[in-house]
Scaffold this motif. Structure first.
Motif, mmCIF file in Angstrom:
data_model
loop_
_atom_site.group_PDB
_atom_site.id
_atom_site.type_symbol
_atom_site.label_atom_id
_atom_site.label_comp_id
_atom_site.label_asym_id
_atom_site.label_seq_id
_atom_site.Cartn_x
_atom_site.Cartn_y
_atom_site.Cartn_z
ATOM 1 N N UNK A 1 0.769 -1.115 -0.141
ATOM 2 C CA UNK A 1 0.008 0.148 -0.020
ATOM 3 C C UNK A 1 0.890 1.209 0.117
ATOM 4 N N UNK A 2 0.644 2.084 -0.756
ATOM 5 C CA UNK A 2 1.388 3.590 -1.077
ATOM 6 C C UNK A 2 0.415 4.734 -0.707
ATOM 7 N N UNK A 3 0.610 5.259 0.589
ATOM 8 C CA UNK A 3 -0.391 6.215 0.909
ATOM 9 C C UNK A 3 0.138 7.467 0.293
ATOM 10 N N UNK A 4 -0.701 8.481 -0.247
ATOM 11 C CA UNK A 4 -0.205 9.648 -0.890
ATOM 12 C C UNK A 4 -0.840 10.837 -0.272
ATOM 13 N N UNK A 5 -0.669 11.393 0.918
ATOM 14 C CA UNK A 5 -1.275 12.678 1.329
ATOM 15 C C UNK A 5 -1.469 13.911 0.253
#
Length: 501
Positions: A17-21
């Motif tokens: 999972x790559x979280x991009x704020x």
């Protein structure tokens, strides 16, 4: 959980999972960059994404090695602060847990916050949200732990980001120590067992712990602690924790005092069970915060001489329990008329605060789940903080409030007017242990003030220490409140400028 920082291209990051704020105003640039690395599906799927706070878009990329992308809105860029970063990261941990992923990464957003502080906040928020207390679960087959968190950073900020991420990991783990202690079943944290757990922590992390038994407590004349303990079959303990590095900036210590009532029935002033006594395994949360803070100070090698004092007992209505109307002679020599045995925390704290005088401390901070009045006044979002009116009072209050805002363990000041002390006047003793219905948190602090003769900060954390419903990165049960507050405050307090004179 393993934590690392990387600068490799995003599309080469092998992650579940790559979280991009994303903040409002940065959406177009972010989508363009992501599309170049993960395919046009990014633009198509996120066409209506605005970056509004808590907005979420899931993506399954066409290219790149990340299995999933999640875009999370941060709201207006000028309102992104450390707490917003923690909450965004916490959202990522929740998403990761829902999808039962093993590895996750967060792209550090470009904001006005320095990379070191930002990475610390992201790691704290993610790890604290991923926390679970499963000690008593017999079937954990459906639970899958997140094993690795990666912070993605630009090359020029890599070193700063690594420092922040490592500090965030240590602080989060120290908060988890406090949470675990609070969540333990009362039969596993009698005063003696609690003291043994502290000794194990000290041995593991390199600070000292000296445990006093009942005989030593009696020799020292700690009348408050001994009185509260009389109704219990378990003897009390008094544990002295010491972190004194060779490069300490201070000769006289900062002393931390934590209330260690390992279970509180109220004594003969018996509590009701529902929504009261059934949560009282948490009445040692102040002590747990001190343990967590000492772990963090030692692991971070903070150059301060710090002493922790933990008076520990339970409060039970046994056959020899102390009674309303009884007069106790405290460690300081003062006498206290007991009018309510459920106001026991201040009695054991008073002895510890009195003993703290022997160190000639430059500052003492006590933490306690002390009054229900604190919950009525401030709820679970902030603890109450008070200080005595001696030199530097305003500076102390401002420093602890600022540390609370930066750390996320927020505190709010209450007044300490002399008039409140009149509510504690006794007809038969030097003072009584309750002041009535009015201003309960303040009168409890005014009681403790009788036992200090040094700069002192009192933190009443009854509300935020233990939650009945979860909040962002704060679970149901023990929250570990106070650890981050103390570490942030003491990191700032350890400024060489303070001790240069």
């Amino acid at each position: 959980m393993k934590v690392s920082v990387t600068t490799i291209p995003l599309d080469e990051l092998d992650i579940d999972l790559l979280l991009v704020p994303v903040a409002e105003g940065a959406v177009e640039a972010t989508l363009k960059a992501l599309s170049e690395q993960f395919g046009e599906i990014v633009r198509r799927t996120a066409a209506d994404f605005t970056g509004a706070q808590d907005e979420l878009i899931w993506l399954y990329p066409e290219s790149g090695r990340a299995r999933r992308l999640a875009l999370v809105g941060m709201g207006p860029a000028d309102r992104v602060d450390l707490e917003r970063l923690r909450r965004v990261a916490a959202r990522g941990a929740e998403l990761a847990r829902e999808r039962k992923v093993v590895t996750a990464a967060i792209v550090r957003p470009q904001t006005s916050i320095d990379p070191e502080s930002a990475s610390q906040a992201l790691v704290e928020g993610f790890m604290l949200a991923a926390y679970r207390f499963t000690r008593y679960k017999t079937d954990t087959s459906e639970l899958r732990e997140i094993e690795r968190l990666v912070i993605h950073e630009t090359g020029e900020d890599e070193k700063a980001s690594r420092r922040g991420a490592e500090r965030g990991r240590i602080i989060a783990e120290s908060v988890m120590t406090a949470r675990d202690l609070v969540n333990l079943s009362p039969d596993e944290k009698t005063p003696t067992k609690f003291a043994r757990l502290i000794e194990q922590s000290a041995k593991k992390y390199g600070y000292e712990a000296d445990v006093w038994d009942k005989a030593l407590i009696e020799e020292e004349g700690m009348g408050g602690l001994l009185a509260v303990n009389r109704g219990s079959p378990e003897p009390p303990t008094f544990t002295v924790l010491t972190w004194h590095p060779e490069n300490a900036l201070n000769e006289r210590p900062v002393v931390l005092v934590g209330k260690g009532v390992v279970f509180d029935t109220g004594g003969l002033s018996l509590k009701p069970t529902k929504d009261s006594m059934d949560y009282m395994k948490s009445d040692m949360a102040g002590a747990a915060a001190v343990v967590g803070a000492m772990e963090a100070l030692a692991r971070l090698k903070i150059p301060l001489y710090v002493v922790g004092l933990i008076p520990a007992t339970d409060n039970r209505p046994g056959e020899n329990a102390y009674v309303p109307g009884e007069v106790i002679r405290m460690h300081s020599g003062k006498t206290v008329e007991v009018l309510n045995t459920d106001a026991e925390g201040r009695l054991i704290l008073a002895d510890a605060l009195s003993y703290a005088r022997t160190y000639r401390p430059i500052l003492v901070i006590d933490l306690a789940t002390l009054t229900g009045a604190q919950v009525i006044a401030l709820g679970t979002e902030a603890a109450a903080v008070m200080t005595n009116n001696v030199e530097g009072a305003e500076e102390r209050l401002q420093a602890i409030v600022t540390a609370g805002e930066r750390s996320g363990d927020r505190v709010h000041p209450l007044p300490m007017y002399d008039e409140y002390a009149k509510l504690l006047e006794s007809d038969v003793a030097d003072l009584k242990n309750i002041g009535g219905r009015e201003a309960g948190s303040i009168t409890a602090a005014k009681f403790l003030e009788h036992f200090v003769d040094y700069p002192w900060i009192h933190i009443d954390m009854a509300g935020p220490a233990f939650l009945k419903e979860p909040k962002p990165y704060r679970p149901k049960g023990g929250t570990g409140f106070g650890v981050r507050l103390l570490v942030e405050f003491l990191r700032d307090f350890a400024s060489p400028r303070r001790f240069s004179s």
